[in-house]
Design a protein around this motif. Structure first.
Motif, PDB file in Angstrom:
ATOM      1  N   GLY A   1       0.290   0.230  -8.675  1.00 38.89           N
ATOM      2  CA  GLY A   1       1.082  -0.023  -7.473  1.00 38.89           C
ATOM      3  C   GLY A   1       0.556   0.750  -6.275  1.00 38.89           C
ATOM      4  N   ALA A   2       0.197   2.007  -6.498  1.00 35.66           N
ATOM      5  CA  ALA A   2      -0.329   2.819  -5.404  1.00 35.66           C
ATOM      6  C   ALA A   2      -1.693   2.312  -4.951  1.00 35.66           C
ATOM      7  N   ALA A   3      -2.532   1.915  -5.891  1.00 31.25           N
ATOM      8  CA  ALA A   3      -3.861   1.420  -5.524  1.00 31.25           C
ATOM      9  C   ALA A   3      -3.761   0.119  -4.733  1.00 31.25           C
ATOM     10  N   TYR A   4      -2.868  -0.752  -5.137  1.00 29.18           N
ATOM     11  CA  TYR A   4      -2.696  -2.009  -4.408  1.00 29.18           C
ATOM     12  C   TYR A   4      -2.125  -1.746  -3.018  1.00 29.18           C
ATOM     13  N   GLY A   5      -1.203  -0.790  -2.923  1.00 31.41           N
ATOM     14  CA  GLY A   5      -0.649  -0.426  -1.619  1.00 31.41           C
ATOM     15  C   GLY A   5      -1.698   0.172  -0.700  1.00 31.41           C
TER      16      GLY A   5
ATOM     17  N   MET B   1       1.639   7.525   1.884  1.00 34.68           N
ATOM     18  CA  MET B   1       2.815   7.286   1.041  1.00 34.68           C
ATOM     19  C   MET B   1       2.421   6.648  -0.287  1.00 34.68           C
ATOM     20  N   ALA B   2       1.445   5.758  -0.266  1.00 27.23           N
ATOM     21  CA  ALA B   2       0.981   5.148  -1.511  1.00 27.23           C
ATOM     22  C   ALA B   2       0.303   6.179  -2.404  1.00 27.23           C
ATOM     23  N   GLY B   3      -0.397   7.134  -1.820  1.00 30.38           N
ATOM     24  CA  GLY B   3      -1.004   8.200  -2.614  1.00 30.38           C
ATOM     25  C   GLY B   3       0.039   9.098  -3.256  1.00 30.38           C
ATOM     26  N   ILE B   4       1.142   9.290  -2.589  1.00 27.60           N
ATOM     27  CA  ILE B   4       2.215  10.118  -3.142  1.00 27.60           C
ATOM     28  C   ILE B   4       2.836   9.453  -4.362  1.00 27.60           C
ATOM     29  N   ILE B   5       2.852   8.140  -4.398  1.00 24.46           N
ATOM     30  CA  ILE B   5       3.388   7.430  -5.567  1.00 24.46           C
ATOM     31  C   ILE B   5       2.562   7.752  -6.813  1.00 24.46           C
ATOM     32  N   THR B   6       1.258   7.903  -6.646  1.00 23.81           N
ATOM     33  CA  THR B   6       0.418   8.276  -7.781  1.00 23.81           C
ATOM     34  C   THR B   6       0.795   9.650  -8.301  1.00 23.81           C
ATOM     35  N   ILE B   7       1.083  10.561  -7.409  1.00 25.84           N
ATOM     36  CA  ILE B   7       1.497  11.904  -7.831  1.00 25.84           C
ATOM     37  C   ILE B   7       2.834  11.844  -8.562  1.00 25.84           C
ATOM     38  N   TYR B   8       3.771  11.051  -8.046  1.00 29.89           N
ATOM     39  CA  TYR B   8       5.048  10.885  -8.732  1.00 29.89           C
ATOM     40  C   TYR B   8       4.863  10.264 -10.114  1.00 29.89           C
ATOM     41  N   GLY B   9       3.932   9.326 -10.231  1.00 30.17           N
ATOM     42  CA  GLY B   9       3.642   8.728 -11.530  1.00 30.17           C
ATOM     43  C   GLY B   9       3.089   9.737 -12.511  1.00 30.17           C
TER      44      GLY B   9
ATOM     45  N   GLY C   1       4.932   0.622  -4.867  1.00 36.10           N
ATOM     46  CA  GLY C   1       3.663   0.262  -4.239  1.00 36.10           C
ATOM     47  C   GLY C   1       3.767  -1.047  -3.479  1.00 36.10           C
ATOM     48  N   PHE C   2       4.451  -2.025  -4.058  1.00 35.80           N
ATOM     49  CA  PHE C   2       4.645  -3.299  -3.362  1.00 35.80           C
ATOM     50  C   PHE C   2       5.549  -3.129  -2.138  1.00 35.80           C
TER      51      PHE C   2
ATOM     52  N   VAL D   1       4.841  -3.962   2.087  1.00 36.38           N
ATOM     53  CA  VAL D   1       5.702  -4.663   3.042  1.00 36.38           C
ATOM     54  C   VAL D   1       6.011  -3.779   4.241  1.00 36.38           C
ATOM     55  N   VAL D   2       6.362  -2.536   3.987  1.00 29.31           N
ATOM     56  CA  VAL D   2       6.703  -1.624   5.078  1.00 29.31           C
ATOM     57  C   VAL D   2       5.476  -1.324   5.938  1.00 29.31           C
ATOM     58  N   GLY D   3       4.331  -1.119   5.297  1.00 22.47           N
ATOM     59  CA  GLY D   3       3.114  -0.820   6.050  1.00 22.47           C
ATOM     60  C   GLY D   3       2.676  -1.971   6.925  1.00 22.47           C
ATOM     61  N   ASP D   4       2.715  -3.177   6.388  1.00 22.55           N
ATOM     62  CA  ASP D   4       2.321  -4.336   7.202  1.00 22.55           C
ATOM     63  C   ASP D   4       3.279  -4.559   8.365  1.00 22.55           C
ATOM     64  N   THR D   5       4.555  -4.404   8.100  1.00 24.10           N
ATOM     65  CA  THR D   5       5.540  -4.594   9.168  1.00 24.10           C
ATOM     66  C   THR D   5       5.382  -3.540  10.252  1.00 24.10           C
ATOM     67  N   SER D   6       5.151  -2.299   9.852  1.00 23.57           N
ATOM     68  CA  SER D   6       4.988  -1.246  10.864  1.00 23.57           C
ATOM     69  C   SER D   6       3.708  -1.431  11.664  1.00 23.57           C
TER      70      SER D   6
END
Length: 102
Positions: free
Chosen positions: A10-14, A42-50, A84-85, A89-94
């Motif tokens: 999820g993080a890699a795709y994000g 933020m996507a990199g932080i998801i990897t740390i949480y994982g 990650g998904f 969405v949030v990144g593209d919208t911002s």
């Protein structure tokens, strides 16, 4: 194991999706690159949480694990995949909003 793999996917795709849109946006507005890098972080932080979630789940693995515990561990990884998904969405919208009104 599935916890770390799912959240990393999820993080890699994000990161990949937001990174390509940053490159596309930097062609027209190079001064907005640093504002647009936040979803990648933020996507990199998801990897740390994982990784943090994978350590307790890996230490609790044994031969007589219950089905309930197995689904809890699987859902921990799938939540990282869903996050990650959501970052996509949030990144593209911002980025669209930033390019419309910097």
């Amino acid at each position: 194991m599935a916890t770390m793999v799912s959240s990393s996917l999820g993080a890699a795709y994000g990161m990949a999706n937001n990174g390509t849109s940053i490159v596309a946006m930097s062609d027209m507005w190079p001064e907005l690159i640093m504002k647009s890098i936040i979803p990648v972080v933020m996507a990199g932080i998801i990897t740390i949480y994982g990784l943090v979630a994978a350590v307790p789940t890996a230490s609790s693995l044994n031969d007589d694990i219950s089905l309930y515990s197995s689904f809890l561990q699987l859902s921990a990884g799938l939540s990282g995949l869903a996050a990650g998904f959501a970052i996509i969405v949030v990144g593209d919208t911002s980025k669209w909003g930033t390019t419309q009104q910097p």
